[in-house]
Write an enzyme that holds these catalytic residues in place. Structure first.
Site, mmCIF file in Angstrom:
data_model
loop_
_atom_site.group_PDB
_atom_site.id
_atom_site.type_symbol
_atom_site.label_atom_id
_atom_site.label_comp_id
_atom_site.label_asym_id
_atom_site.label_seq_id
_atom_site.Cartn_x
_atom_site.Cartn_y
_atom_site.Cartn_z
ATOM 1 N N ARG A 1 -5.253 -6.083 5.845
ATOM 2 C CA ARG A 1 -5.429 -6.830 6.817
ATOM 3 C C ARG A 1 -5.363 -7.934 7.427
ATOM 4 O O ARG A 1 -5.249 -9.079 6.136
ATOM 5 C CB ARG A 1 -6.899 -6.526 6.845
ATOM 6 C CG ARG A 1 -7.264 -4.583 7.115
ATOM 7 C CD ARG A 1 -8.687 -4.683 7.143
ATOM 8 N NE ARG A 1 -8.218 -3.040 7.652
ATOM 9 C CZ ARG A 1 -8.588 -1.946 7.032
ATOM 10 N NH1 ARG A 1 -8.442 -1.662 5.237
ATOM 11 N NH2 ARG A 1 -8.471 -0.875 6.779
ATOM 12 N N HIS B 1 -1.316 -3.371 6.490
ATOM 13 C CA HIS B 1 0.465 -3.030 6.290
ATOM 14 C C HIS B 1 1.330 -3.638 6.722
ATOM 15 O O HIS B 1 2.017 -2.320 7.278
ATOM 16 C CB HIS B 1 -0.240 -1.596 5.733
ATOM 17 C CG HIS B 1 -0.864 -0.972 4.876
ATOM 18 N ND1 HIS B 1 -1.624 -2.443 3.827
ATOM 19 C CD2 HIS B 1 -1.823 -0.464 4.445
ATOM 20 C CE1 HIS B 1 -2.906 -1.697 2.844
ATOM 21 N NE2 HIS B 1 -2.749 -0.002 3.289
ATOM 22 N N HIS C 1 1.701 2.043 -2.431
ATOM 23 C CA HIS C 1 0.022 2.378 -1.987
ATOM 24 C C HIS C 1 0.136 3.976 -2.705
ATOM 25 O O HIS C 1 0.162 4.953 -1.618
ATOM 26 C CB HIS C 1 -0.144 1.969 -0.518
ATOM 27 C CG HIS C 1 -1.207 2.992 0.587
ATOM 28 N ND1 HIS C 1 -2.142 3.286 0.347
ATOM 29 C CD2 HIS C 1 -1.891 1.334 0.532
ATOM 30 C CE1 HIS C 1 -2.981 3.211 0.668
ATOM 31 N NE2 HIS C 1 -3.136 2.198 1.617
ATOM 32 N N GLN D 1 -6.884 -3.931 -4.972
ATOM 33 C CA GLN D 1 -7.962 -3.701 -3.680
ATOM 34 C C GLN D 1 -8.020 -1.603 -4.611
ATOM 35 O O GLN D 1 -7.144 -1.112 -4.850
ATOM 36 C CB GLN D 1 -6.984 -3.465 -2.343
ATOM 37 C CG GLN D 1 -7.497 -2.466 -1.415
ATOM 38 C CD GLN D 1 -8.420 -3.521 -0.173
ATOM 39 O OE1 GLN D 1 -8.726 -4.634 -0.525
ATOM 40 N NE2 GLN D 1 -9.629 -2.522 0.643
ATOM 41 N N GLU E 1 -4.347 -0.801 -5.236
ATOM 42 C CA GLU E 1 -3.505 -2.215 -4.929
ATOM 43 C C GLU E 1 -3.498 -2.648 -4.855
ATOM 44 O O GLU E 1 -4.150 -4.135 -4.484
ATOM 45 C CB GLU E 1 -3.441 -1.776 -2.905
ATOM 46 C CG GLU E 1 -2.924 -0.285 -2.421
ATOM 47 C CD GLU E 1 -3.620 0.076 -1.464
ATOM 48 O OE1 GLU E 1 -3.946 -1.329 -0.434
ATOM 49 O OE2 GLU E 1 -5.469 0.454 -0.999
#
Ligand code: GAL
Length: 379
Positions: free
Chosen positions: A112, A137, A211, A315, A343
């Site tokens: 983000r 993204h 992802h 992430q 991620e």
């Protein structure tokens, strides 16, 4: 249908596989191959190609030119049976219909950016806000939705394909023409290596990642998977998932995965994000060198995935927004917590946090990051 193009990588013996069935046993030994087949067409007629990488032990990775998306990864379980460990769809149309970034290459900036705004060298930039108040993204048409050029690459012990994409100056609001590559290599040591490069003609933020949604059992939920993260700290977030700037210790909290821990064991105690984990962990390596980041062990199949990366952050997302509405490969329905994402990248909203490792790439520099997933079994 067109004959598949089979490229032998220094091979004396080659098996051109036409597809991977989840129950197929790993074969050994053979030479690594790259095979190209059409996967579908975009509405404008552009043909999307699927590259199938097979290593000497029979493991298979499939990556398509749309979004440089990993559509399938077949790795062995304890009984040497190959099984697909990533979520995705059987055909291109389902990817085009919209999906939560299954297997995709994310760019220019993963995660983000607060309110879709940042300032760089005194100039302000505004991006589309596609996730509540924030940019997520790479924007409305990020790198996950563009067509990449692909070329097989010769590597000594494995099969590899390099995907390239040139993002024009101003695309999705980002400055500079950005040349990006991601090379997928399936090594004969049962590793999937993702190597990223980028260059630019104007200063711009870059933060590429993959992802993939992992499920080492191949089906069911991931709550019983045992996760270890090489991270003593994480970045707490506000209620729109933007970091507050703090690097908080995990010790003594439900965020702590420094010791192996079932993902589902403390899920109900997450008060700030009751749906599950969706947090950036600050890797102990600090980034800049390839280092151990994470390990996932799935007790029923015995499959183990170790993640190594040059990135400073990871992430961990526990598939919270999967809600049973997407019908995936082989008719599978993907429910909440049916997969996890790890991620490897820089921290969310780094472009607005000068205290975080920088995501700014300048002309003359080359962005270079490597993330490696190693597959094993545990008895
Ligand atoms: C993750 C992100 C989640 C969610 C997901 C896509 O990377 O952390 O919040 O947006 O992508 O559904």
């Amino acid at each position: 249908m067109k004959h598949p193009l089979v490229i032998l990588l220094g091979a004396t013996l080659c098996l051109a596989l036409t597809g991977a069935s989840p129950a197929r046993a790993a074969r050994s030994p053979m030479k690594a191959t790259v095979q190209k087949t059409p996967f579908g067409k975009l509405p404008d007629g552009t043909v999307i190609e699927l590259y199938t990488l097979t290593n000497a032990k029979g493991l298979v990775a499939k990556v398509m030119t749309y979004g440089a998306i990993l559509t399938e990864l077949d790795v062995p379980d304890r009984q040497h049976q190959l099984g697909d460990v990533v979520l995705g769809f059987d055909n291109l149309d389902q990817y085009l219909a919209g999906d939560p970034y299954f297997g995709a290459t994310i760019g220019r900036v993963a995660n983000r950016i607060a309110r879709g705004k940042f300032t760089l060298d005194g100039q302000s930039y505004t991006l589309a806000t596609n996730n509540g108040p924030n940019a997520l993204h790479g924007g409305l048409k990020g790198f996950d939705k563009v067509v990449w050029q692909a070329e097989p690459v010769e590597v000594p012990h494995g099969a590899a394909v390099r995907f390239s994409y040139t993002s024009p100056d101003g695309e999705e609001g980002y400055p500079g023409t950005l040349h990006a590559t991601v090379t997928y290599t399936l090594t004969d040591r049962n590793e999937l290596r993702l190597e990223y490069t980028a260059t630019t003609d104007k200063p711009t933020p870059v933060n590429l990642t993959n992802h993939s949604y992992w499920n080492l059992a191949g089906e069911g939920d991931i709550l019983g998977s045992i996760l270890t993260l090489n991270a003593d700290r994480y970045t707490p977030v506000d209620d729109t998932l933007i970091p507050t700037g703090e690097l908080a210790p995990v010790k003594g909290t439900i965020m702590d995965f420094t010791k192996p821990m079932a993902i589902g064991s403390r899920l109900g105690q997450l008060t700030n994000n009751p749906q599950g984990y969706d947090h950036n962990y600050v890797l102990n390596s600090g980034g800049g060198k390839l280092a151990f980041a994470a390990r996932v062990y799935e007790p029923n199949s015995g499959r183990v995935m170790e993640v190594y990366t040059t990135e400073p952050g990871l992430q961990f997302y526990s598939g919270n927004f999967l809600d049973g509405t997407l019908k995936g490969k082989r008719g599978m329905v993907y429910r909440q917590h049916d997969a996890l994402c790890l991620e490897a990248d820089h921290f969310p909203d780094a472009v607005n946090h000068p205290e975080f490792p920088s995501t700014i790439l300048r002309p003359g520099q080359t962005y270079h990051e490597l993330t490696l997933y190693r597959f094993k079994v545990q008895k």
